[in-house]
Design a protein around this motif. Structure first.
Motif, short mmCIF file in Angstrom:
data_model
loop_
_atom_site.label_atom_id
_atom_site.label_comp_id
_atom_site.label_asym_id
_atom_site.label_seq_id
_atom_site.Cartn_x
_atom_site.Cartn_y
_atom_site.Cartn_z
N GLY A 118 -4.25 3.26 12.03
CA GLY A 118 -2.81 3.08 12.19
C GLY A 118 -2.19 4.39 12.60
O GLY A 118 -2.68 5.48 12.23
N TRP A 162 0.53 1.32 5.48
CA TRP A 162 1.12 1.88 6.69
C TRP A 162 2.61 1.57 6.77
O TRP A 162 3.41 2.42 7.18
CB TRP A 162 0.41 1.30 7.91
CG TRP A 162 -1.05 1.61 8.01
CD1 TRP A 162 -1.74 2.57 7.34
CD2 TRP A 162 -2.00 0.93 8.83
NE1 TRP A 162 -3.07 2.53 7.69
CE2 TRP A 162 -3.26 1.53 8.60
CE3 TRP A 162 -1.93 -0.14 9.73
CZ2 TRP A 162 -4.41 1.10 9.25
CZ3 TRP A 162 -3.08 -0.57 10.37
CH2 TRP A 162 -4.31 0.06 10.14
N GLN A 188 -4.83 -1.94 4.32
CA GLN A 188 -4.16 -0.76 4.85
C GLN A 188 -2.79 -1.05 5.45
O GLN A 188 -1.89 -0.21 5.41
CB GLN A 188 -5.05 -0.08 5.91
CG GLN A 188 -6.37 0.43 5.36
CD GLN A 188 -6.18 1.32 4.17
OE1 GLN A 188 -5.64 2.41 4.26
NE2 GLN A 188 -6.61 0.84 2.99
N ASP A 189 -2.61 -2.24 6.02
CA ASP A 189 -1.33 -2.55 6.69
C ASP A 189 -0.13 -2.37 5.76
O ASP A 189 0.85 -1.75 6.14
CB ASP A 189 -1.38 -3.96 7.26
CG ASP A 189 -0.05 -4.39 7.85
OD1 ASP A 189 0.30 -3.90 8.94
OD2 ASP A 189 0.66 -5.20 7.22
N LEU A 208 -3.25 7.38 10.35
CA LEU A 208 -3.53 6.91 9.00
C LEU A 208 -4.85 6.14 8.99
O LEU A 208 -5.22 5.52 9.99
CB LEU A 208 -2.40 6.02 8.51
CG LEU A 208 -0.98 6.62 8.55
CD1 LEU A 208 0.05 5.55 8.23
CD2 LEU A 208 -0.87 7.78 7.58
N SER A 209 -5.52 6.18 7.86
CA SER A 209 -6.76 5.40 7.67
C SER A 209 -7.76 5.68 8.79
O SER A 209 -8.22 4.77 9.47
CB SER A 209 -6.44 3.91 7.58
OG SER A 209 -5.48 3.65 6.59
N LEU A 257 5.41 1.96 14.00
CA LEU A 257 4.03 1.79 13.55
C LEU A 257 3.26 1.03 14.62
O LEU A 257 3.72 0.00 15.10
CB LEU A 257 3.99 1.03 12.23
CG LEU A 257 2.62 0.49 11.77
CD1 LEU A 257 1.64 1.62 11.52
CD2 LEU A 257 2.78 -0.38 10.51
#
Length: 226
Positions: A218, A32, A28-29, A213-214, A141
């Protein structure tokens, strides 16, 4: 909130940071970071990438046609970024709490996983915004803490999964695995989203938006320099 010397924590991670960071976030990083860069207008402007680390966000900015200056306080992480970019971007070793640039030096600014590590998040946001011209975009972020049904799974992962993975990986990741969950949790307890939005507005940023997010793992915030 737990305190840590970020330079010491991240010093050994440079060679493995990119692939391990992606793996520990279940891929996921990188997504993001792309979403973060998507918040900027595609105007080819000059972007200050703060806490640039090994240059993951800077690489995405370059790919989209921006001019980039990266800033980080870690000598070791910047060494990895220099291997990645060569002379294509300027890299500066400096603290985000005292940036060595005049007011309004940049068209936009990106910052990644920073505010948990500073003593005064509001003051740091003001310092970041100081370097951006009027109308420019500041985008950040951070890790988040999920709500609802995702929260127990998140707690299990940061309390057990991350520490175990860190011990298996070694090379500095054990300390990160032990530290990360408590650091994220403590930051959001002290600075819930409404408080963070207040800090952004107090820093001179308008039209501030936030997106989880996710399932909340995030969080990206962005706003325009008034």
């Amino acid at each position: 909130m737990p305190t840590v010397d970020a330079r010491e924590l991240f010093a050994p991670l440079g060679p493995s940071y990119d692939r391990v960071g992606a793996a520990l976030s279940f891929g996921q990083d990188p997504r993001w970071r792309r979403f973060l860069v998507d918040r900027l207008p595609r105007d080819g402007g000059h972007v200050l990438d703060v806490a640039t680390g090994t240059g993951l966000v800077a690489a995405e900015l370059l790919r989209r046609g921006f001019e980039v200056t990266g800033v980080d306080q870690s000598t070791q992480m910047l060494a990895r970024a220099r291997e990645r970019f060569g002379p294509r971007i300027e890299l500066v070793e400096a603290s985000a709490e005292q940036l060595p640039f005049p007011d309004a030096s940049f068209d936009h600014l990106t910052v990644t996983y920073l505010l948990r590590y500073v003593d005064d998040p509001g003051g740091t946001l003001r310092e970041l915004a100081r370097t951006v011209r009027g109308g420019g975009v500041v985008a950040s972020l951070e890790f988040g803490v999920p709500d609802g049904l995702a929260r127990p799974a998140w707690e299990l992962y940061v309390r057990a999964g991350l520490p175990l993975a860190g011990r298996a990986l070694r090379h500095g990741w054990s300390e990160v695995g032990d530290f990360l969950g408590g650091s994220i949790r403590a930051f959001w307890e002290r600075y819930p989203l409404n408080r963070q939005l207040e800090l952004w507005h107090a820093a001179g940023l308008a039209d501030v938006e936030a997106r989880s997010l996710s399932l909340g793992g995030g969080v990206v915030l962005w706003g325009r320099k008034a």
